[in-house]
Scaffold this motif. Structure first.
Motif, mmCIF file in Angstrom:
data_model
loop_
_atom_site.group_PDB
_atom_site.id
_atom_site.type_symbol
_atom_site.label_atom_id
_atom_site.label_comp_id
_atom_site.label_asym_id
_atom_site.label_seq_id
_atom_site.Cartn_x
_atom_site.Cartn_y
_atom_site.Cartn_z
ATOM 1 N N ILE A 1 0.306 7.468 -5.717
ATOM 2 C CA ILE A 1 1.911 7.783 -5.808
ATOM 3 C C ILE A 1 1.982 9.140 -6.060
ATOM 4 C CG2 ILE A 1 1.841 7.281 -8.626
ATOM 5 C CD1 ILE A 1 4.594 6.242 -8.189
ATOM 6 N N SER A 2 3.018 9.647 -5.716
ATOM 7 C CA SER A 2 3.144 10.978 -5.823
ATOM 8 C C SER A 2 3.442 11.452 -7.232
ATOM 9 C CB SER A 2 4.390 11.695 -4.877
ATOM 10 O OG SER A 2 4.686 13.010 -5.281
ATOM 11 N N PRO A 3 2.764 12.597 -7.935
ATOM 12 C CA PRO A 3 2.433 13.696 -7.100
ATOM 13 C C PRO A 3 0.949 13.776 -6.818
ATOM 14 C CG PRO A 3 2.744 14.211 -9.462
ATOM 15 C CD PRO A 3 3.204 12.808 -9.407
ATOM 16 N N SER B 1 3.078 14.287 2.528
ATOM 17 C CA SER B 1 3.539 15.019 3.674
ATOM 18 C C SER B 1 2.340 15.697 4.209
ATOM 19 C CB SER B 1 4.433 16.159 3.218
ATOM 20 O OG SER B 1 5.144 16.789 4.204
ATOM 21 N N PRO B 2 2.254 15.784 5.614
ATOM 22 C CA PRO B 2 3.386 14.954 6.919
ATOM 23 C C PRO B 2 2.974 13.766 6.578
ATOM 24 C CG PRO B 2 1.217 16.010 7.922
ATOM 25 C CD PRO B 2 1.401 16.433 6.223
ATOM 26 N N PRO B 3 3.879 12.733 7.180
ATOM 27 C CA PRO B 3 3.553 11.185 6.956
ATOM 28 C C PRO B 3 2.090 10.745 7.509
ATOM 29 C CG PRO B 3 5.549 11.814 8.197
ATOM 30 C CD PRO B 3 4.810 13.111 8.154
ATOM 31 N N GLU B 4 1.620 11.570 8.324
ATOM 32 C CA GLU B 4 0.065 10.719 8.658
ATOM 33 C C GLU B 4 -0.891 11.162 7.564
ATOM 34 O OE1 GLU B 4 2.242 12.618 12.238
ATOM 35 O OE2 GLU B 4 1.927 13.385 10.165
ATOM 36 N N ALA B 5 -0.518 11.752 6.577
ATOM 37 C CA ALA B 5 -1.424 11.920 5.454
ATOM 38 C C ALA B 5 -1.442 10.784 4.479
ATOM 39 C CB ALA B 5 -0.752 13.182 4.491
ATOM 40 N N CYS C 1 -6.922 13.069 4.770
ATOM 41 C CA CYS C 1 -7.724 14.146 5.262
ATOM 42 C C CYS C 1 -7.326 14.767 6.536
ATOM 43 C CB CYS C 1 -9.168 13.699 5.447
ATOM 44 S SG CYS C 1 -9.916 13.082 4.098
ATOM 45 N N TYR C 2 -5.964 14.402 6.800
ATOM 46 C CA TYR C 2 -5.412 14.797 8.166
ATOM 47 C C TYR C 2 -5.236 16.367 8.431
ATOM 48 C CZ TYR C 2 -1.661 15.356 11.868
ATOM 49 O OH TYR C 2 -1.083 15.782 12.927
ATOM 50 N N GLU C 3 -4.747 16.986 7.294
ATOM 51 C CA GLU C 3 -4.631 18.604 7.223
ATOM 52 C C GLU C 3 -5.863 19.301 7.288
ATOM 53 O OE1 GLU C 3 -2.384 19.443 3.840
ATOM 54 O OE2 GLU C 3 -0.689 18.970 4.720
ATOM 55 N N ILE C 4 -7.287 18.651 6.932
ATOM 56 C CA ILE C 4 -8.249 19.318 7.129
ATOM 57 C C ILE C 4 -9.167 18.882 8.237
ATOM 58 C CG2 ILE C 4 -8.533 19.758 4.477
ATOM 59 C CD1 ILE C 4 -10.415 17.195 4.682
ATOM 60 N N GLY C 5 -8.344 18.033 9.364
ATOM 61 C CA GLY C 5 -9.074 17.659 10.504
ATOM 62 C C GLY C 5 -10.110 16.676 10.423
ATOM 63 N N VAL D 1 -15.014 8.016 2.016
ATOM 64 C CA VAL D 1 -14.231 8.716 1.146
ATOM 65 C C VAL D 1 -12.882 8.596 1.314
ATOM 66 C CG1 VAL D 1 -16.476 9.979 0.478
ATOM 67 C CG2 VAL D 1 -14.671 10.874 2.236
ATOM 68 N N SER D 2 -11.989 9.078 0.234
ATOM 69 C CA SER D 2 -10.579 9.113 0.347
ATOM 70 C C SER D 2 -10.430 10.764 -0.087
ATOM 71 C CB SER D 2 -9.836 8.208 -0.340
ATOM 72 O OG SER D 2 -8.290 8.287 -0.151
ATOM 73 N N ARG D 3 -9.252 11.110 -0.207
ATOM 74 C CA ARG D 3 -8.700 12.127 -0.738
ATOM 75 C C ARG D 3 -7.431 12.237 -1.478
ATOM 76 N NH1 ARG D 3 -6.121 17.375 2.425
ATOM 77 N NH2 ARG D 3 -6.797 18.960 1.160
ATOM 78 N N ASN D 4 -7.343 12.949 -2.859
ATOM 79 C CA ASN D 4 -6.240 12.875 -3.605
ATOM 80 C C ASN D 4 -5.901 14.339 -3.864
ATOM 81 O OD1 ASN D 4 -8.549 13.548 -5.260
ATOM 82 N ND2 ASN D 4 -7.464 13.198 -7.133
ATOM 83 N N ARG D 5 -4.687 14.712 -4.187
ATOM 84 C CA ARG D 5 -4.000 15.795 -4.246
ATOM 85 C C ARG D 5 -4.339 16.845 -5.321
ATOM 86 N NH1 ARG D 5 2.741 16.580 -3.230
ATOM 87 N NH2 ARG D 5 2.533 18.815 -2.772
#
Length: 783
Positions: free
Chosen positions: A182-184, A189-193, A198-202, A233-237
Motif C-alpha cells: 500500500i502507498s507510500p 506510478s507508473p501503473p506498470e510498477a 522493478c519497471y523503472e530500473i529495467g 525478489v520484489s521491490r518496495n519504495r
C-alpha cells in the motif's frame, strides 16, 4: 528463609532489636485488637484465642511468650509458611527418542505464605542432549537481497549436515517478506510498477507483498532447496521493510508453520535494512493495532497486511515467549547496531552479522544456536502484585551468584539451579493466586500456586451475641469481643451514651498527657481514634498512624515500604530509613557476569566505580584498566597453578569463569583469540591464549610447562673455573717465557753489535792487567 522461629532464635532476636523496645516487641507495640491484624504485623507474631488470659498479658505476642503466659497450644494462632512440591518429574538426559522430555524440575509447587513472610524454593534446568530443533528461515525478498537469494539455494542441505552434529531430529521451513502493499510503501506510478515494481530500473520482479509462507517445517531438506530456487525478489519504495509483520505471523500461525511442542524453535530473520515498527502504519492511514492473530489466507499470504498496523516490540516479546521461540537477527553490518538494541528488549534473541551476499548465514545460524543453547535465563509470567521474587543462580562449580536469574557459558547436558525467594506484602482479597516461571525459549515451566494465609482459623468459630460479651452485646471471636454498634469495652460492657469523668484517665499514657494524643475521643475509658484523610490512626492512645513516616522524592517510604507507627517497614529487596536503597545486585551485573564488571561495588542498585578510569552503568568502560592479558593472568595463576592473589582471597571460582585447557603449543584461532605472555614469581615465562567462542564461553589455552631459566651445573662450573685458572697460568707462563726470550735475544744482539765494533787486537786481551807488587816497611819512621 523465614520459617517457624525456634526459641533460641527468638531469644537472640529479643536480645537484639526487640530489646530496645523496653520489654516489648514488634507484636505487642502495634496496638492490634484482632487476630487478623496480629498476623499482619510480623511473621513472628502469634495470637492467643483463649477466652481467659492472664491479666496484663497481650494476646498478640511472640509464640514463646504466649506459652510462657499460660496460653495453651490449641489456642495459639500461628500459621507457618511452607513449600509443597506437587509435581516433580526428573530431568531428562536426552531429547529425541523419549516420550516426555523434561528440562525443568519441579513442574508444580504450592506456597503457603502469611503476611510479610517469605519462602525459598529451588528449580533445576538442564539443556538435554539431542533435543529436536525447528528452524524457520524468514527472508527479506526486497531487491537488495537478490544476491543473497542465490546463495541460500543449497542452504537446506548444508544446514541439515551441520545441525546433524547437534541433533538427530531437525525440521526446516521457509517464509519471505517485503512490506505492506500500500502507498507510500509501494510503487503505484507508473501503473506498470504495481505489477512489476522493478519497471523503472529495467528489470522484472514480483508484485510487492507483505508476508508469504512458503514451506512448512519439514525434515525433507531438499524441498527447502527446491522452494528457495522458485523464489524471486520484489521491490518496495521506502528503506525500512515490514519484517515485524512477518515475525508475528510466523509466531502465532503455529498450525501453518508446524511448530512442534517438544522442540527448540528458532526463527531466523535475515535482512539488510531497518524495519517498520508500531504506529508506522499511520503513514498509510492504518490505525488499527496489530491483534497478534493468524491472518494467513488459503494462498499462504498475510491477508491483513493493509488493515493492521505493524506489531510493537512488547507484543512480539509476549508472543515469542508464549510460543517458546528464539529469534535470531541475521543482519548486515549497517543495521546490526539497531537490531542489537532490539535484542536487548526481546529475551532469548541473538544477533549475528550477515555478509553482503549471505554467504556466512550457515555458520551464523550454527553459532547463534550455540549461543542460545549455552545460556539459561528465567522469566516470570503473571506475577501477583503482592509478591516479589529474589533470584540466586548456581551455575558452574556450584558457585552461588546472588541477584542473577541466568547462567551463561554452559555445555549441552549441564545442569544449573536457581533458588528463588518469594515474599508477600499485605493480604490480597483473592486468597489464592498463581504465576509461572520458565526458561526463555523452553516449553517447560514451573507453576507456582500461592495461598495467602491471612485469616485465623478461630474466626470460623465466632459466637454471635455471646454471653461473654456483656450479655450478648457483641460477638466472641478468637477470644475477644467484637462489640455491636454503640458498645465499647473489652467485654462490650460500656455504652457510648454513658459517661464517667474518671474513665478519661485510661485514655492518656501518663497524667498530664493529652487524651488520645489529641487524635481521638475518650469514650468509656477507651480511645476512639478520629478518621483522617491522610490514612489510618491506630493504637491504644491513638499514638500511631500510617502516614507520618519520612518521604523520599515525594513518596511515603520512597514507595517501597509501608508506614507503621512512624517507622518504614521496607518491602523485600529494599532497606534504609526511607526504604530508598535496594539490596538487589542484578541491576549492577555486567554482561561478563561480574558485579560492576569487577571495577566497583553495587550500592543501592547502582554501580559505584572504584577502579580509576572506569565508568558506565556497570563500570564496563575503562580505557585505563588492565588489558585482557593482565586480567586473565590472575585466572591462569589461580586455576592452572593454584597460586596468586585470587587464591589467597578465595575468589578464584567467582572471578574466573574461564575454562582452562593445557596445550603443547598455541594455535591460531582467529581474531577472537589473544596471545599473552608474562613472567611468574619464579621468573618463568608463561604463555597462554585467551579465546572466546561463539557461545560467549571464555577459554584459556595454557602451555603445559612454563619456560624457566635453568640453574648452573656445579661440575661444569668447577671444571670451567679450574680450566680457566690453568689456562690463565699457562698463558702467563708463555707470556713470561716470551718476554724473557725477547729480552735475551735483545741483549745477545747488543753484545754481538758491540763485539763487532771492537778495535783491539785479537791476540791481546785488553782486559788483562799485569800484576804490581807494593812493599811497605812498617818500622820505618821518616822525618
Amino acid at each position: 528463609m523465614p520459617l517457624t522461629p525456634t526459641p533460641v532464635a527468638l531469644k537472640g532476636w529479643m536480645q537484639g532489636p526487640f530489646k530496645e523496645l523496653a520489654g516489648g516487641n514488634i507484636c505487642t507495640t502495634r496496638g492490634v485488637n484482632s487476630c487478623k491484624q496480629c498476623l499482619a504485623v510480623s511473621p513472628l507474631c502469634a495470637w492467643c484465642s483463649a477466652e481467659v488470659l492472664a491479666q496484663g498479658s497481650p494476646r498478640c505476642d511472640l509464640r514463646t511468650n504466649l506459652l510462657e503466659n499460660g496460653c495453651g497450644h490449641d489456642y495459639i494462632e500461628f500459621p507457618s509458611s511452607s513449600v509443597t512440591i506437587l509435581e516433580a518429574r526428573p530431568l531428562s538426559d536426552k531429547g529425541s527418542g523419549s516420550s516426555i522430555t523434561t528440562q525443568m524440575s519441579p513442574q508444580r509447587i504450592r506456597l503457603n505464605l502469611r503476611p510479610d513472610d517469605s519462602q525459598i524454593f529451588r528449580v533445576q534446568v538442564r539443556q538435554v542432549e539431542d533435543y529436536p530443533v525447528d528452524i524457520y528461515y524468514l527472508m527479506d525478498l526486497s531487491n537488495s537481497m537478490k544476491d543473497d537469494l542465490r546463495n541460500i539455494q543449497n542452504l537446506g542441505t548444508k544446514l541439515a549436515s551441520e545441525m546433524r552434529k547437534l541433533t538427530s531430529n531437525l525440521r526446516i521451513g521457509f517464509g519471505a517478506f517485503v512490506d505492506k502493499p500500500i502507498s507510500p510503501y509501494m510503487y503505484i506510478s507508473p501503473p506498470e510498477a504495481i505489477i512489476n515494481p522493478c519497471y523503472e530500473i529495467g528489470e522484472t520482479c514480483l508484485p510487492m507483498f507483505g508476508y508469504k509462507h512458503v514451506l512448512s517445517l519439514t525434515d525433507e531438506v531438499t524441498r527447502f532447496n527446491e522452494e528457495v530456487r522458485k523464489q524471486s525478489v520484489s521491490r518496495n519504495r521506502d528503506a525500512p521493510e515490514g519484517g515485524f509483520d512477518a515475525i508475528i505471523q510466523a509466531t502465532v500461525c503455529d498450525e501453518k508453520i508446524g511448530w512442534r511442542n517438544d522442540a527448540s524453535h528458532l526463527l531466523v530473520f535475515t535482512t539488510d535494512a531497518k524495519t517498520h515498527i508500531a504506529l508506522d502504519g499511520r503513514l498509510a492511514g492504518i490505525v488499527q493495532p496489530n491483534d497478534a492473530q493468524c491472518h494467513i489466507d488459503k494462498d499462504n499470504f498475510y491477508s491483513a497486511s493493509t488493515t493492521l498496523d505493524y506489531p510493537s516490540l512488547g507484543l512480539m516479546t509476549e508472543k515469542l515467549s508464549q510460543k517458546n521461540i528464539n529469534l535470531i537477527f541475521a543482519v548486515t553490518d549497517t543495521v546490526v547496531g539497531l537490531y542489537q538494541n532490539y535484542s536487548e528488549l526481546i529475551p532469548g534473541t541473538t544477533v549475528g552479522t550477515l555478509s553482503r551476499d549471505s554467504s556466512n548465514v550457515l555458520q551464523l545460524i550454527v553459532d547463534s544456536y550455540g549461543k542460545i543453547r549455552s545460556k539459561v535465563e528465567l522469566e516470570v509470567r503473571d506475577l501477583p502484585e503482592e509478591l516479589s521474587l529474589a533470584f540466586n543462580a548456581t551455575c558452574l562449580n556450584d558457585e552461588v551468584i546472588p541477584g542473577l536469574k541466568s547462567c551463561v557459558g554452559l555445555k549441552i547436558g549441564d545442569t544449573v539451579s536457581f533458588s528463588i525467594e518469594a515474599k508477600v506484602r499485605g493480604c490480597p482479597r483473592e486468597r489464592e493466586k498463581s504465576f509461572t516461571i520458565k526458561p526463555v525459549g523452553f516449553k517447560d515451566n514451573l507453576t507456582v500456586v500461592v495461598n495467602f494465609d491471612c485469616d485465623c482459623s478461630c474466626e470460623s468459630q465466632a459466637e454471635a451475641n455471646s454471653s461473654s460479651c456483656s450479655q450478648g452485646n457483641g460477638t466472641l471471636e478468637c477470644g475477644v469481643c467484637r462489640c455491636n454498634a454503640g458498645r465499647l469495652g473489652s467485654h462490650c460492657e460500656c455504652s457510648e451514651e454513658e459517661y464517667n469523668p474518671s474513665q478519661q484517665d485510661n485514655c492518656s499514657p501518663r497524667p498530664g498527657q493529652p487524651l488520645c494524643s489529641q487524635r481521638g475521643e475518650c469514650i468509656c475509658g477507651q480511645c476512639v481514634c478520629h478518621s483522617s484523610d491522610f490514612g489510618k490512626v491506630t493504637g491504644k492512645y491513638c499514638e500511631c498512624d500510617d502516614f507520618s513516616c519520612v518521604r523520599f522524592k515525594g513518596q511515603m517510604c520512597s514507595g517501597h515500604g509501608q508506614c507503621s507507627c512512624g517507622d518504614c517497614l521496607c518491602d523485600p529487596d529494599w532497606t534504609g530509613d526511607y526504604c530508598n536503597c535496594t539490596t538487589r545486585t542484578d541491576t549492577c551485573m555486567s554482561s561478563t557476569g561480574l558485579v560492576c564488571s569487577g571495577h566497583g561495588s553495587c550500592v543501592c542498585g547502582k554501580c559505584d566505580c572504584t577502579q580509576p578510569g572506569s565508568y558506565g552503568d556497570t563500570c564496563e568502560k575503562c580505557p585505563t584498566c588492565p588489558d585482557a592479558c593482565t586480567i586473565k593472568k590472575e585466572c591462569v595463576e589461580c586455576k592452572k597453578f593454584e597460586r596468586g592473589m585470587l587464591v589467597e582471597q578465595q575468589s578464584c571460582s567467582r572471578m574466573c569463569r574461564d575454562e582452562i585447557e593445557t596445550v603443547q603449543e598455541l594455535t591460531d584461532r582467529g581474531k577472537d583469540a589473544v596471545n599473552c605472555t608474562y613472567k611468574d614469581e619464579n621468573d618463568c615465562v608463561v604463555r597462554f591464549q585467551y579465546y572466546e567462542d561463539s557461545s560467549g564461553k571464555s577459554i584459556l589455552y595454557v602451555i603445559e610447562e612454563p619456560d624457566c631459566p635453568k640453574g648452573p651445573d656445579v661440575l661444569v662450573v668447577l671444571l670451567s673455573v679450574t680450566g680457566a685458572i690453568l689456562l690463565i697460568g699457562l698463558t702467563a707462563l708463555l707470556i713470561w717465557k716470551l718476554l724473557i726470550t725477547i729480552h735475551d735475544r735483545r741483549e745477545f744482539a747488543r753484545f754481538e753489535e758491540e763485539k763487532a765494533r771492537a778495535k783491539w787486537d785479537t791476540g791481546h786481551n785488553p782486559l788483562y792487567k799485569e800484576a804490581t807488587s807494593t812493599f811497605t816497611n812498617i818500622t820505618y819512621r821518616g822525618n
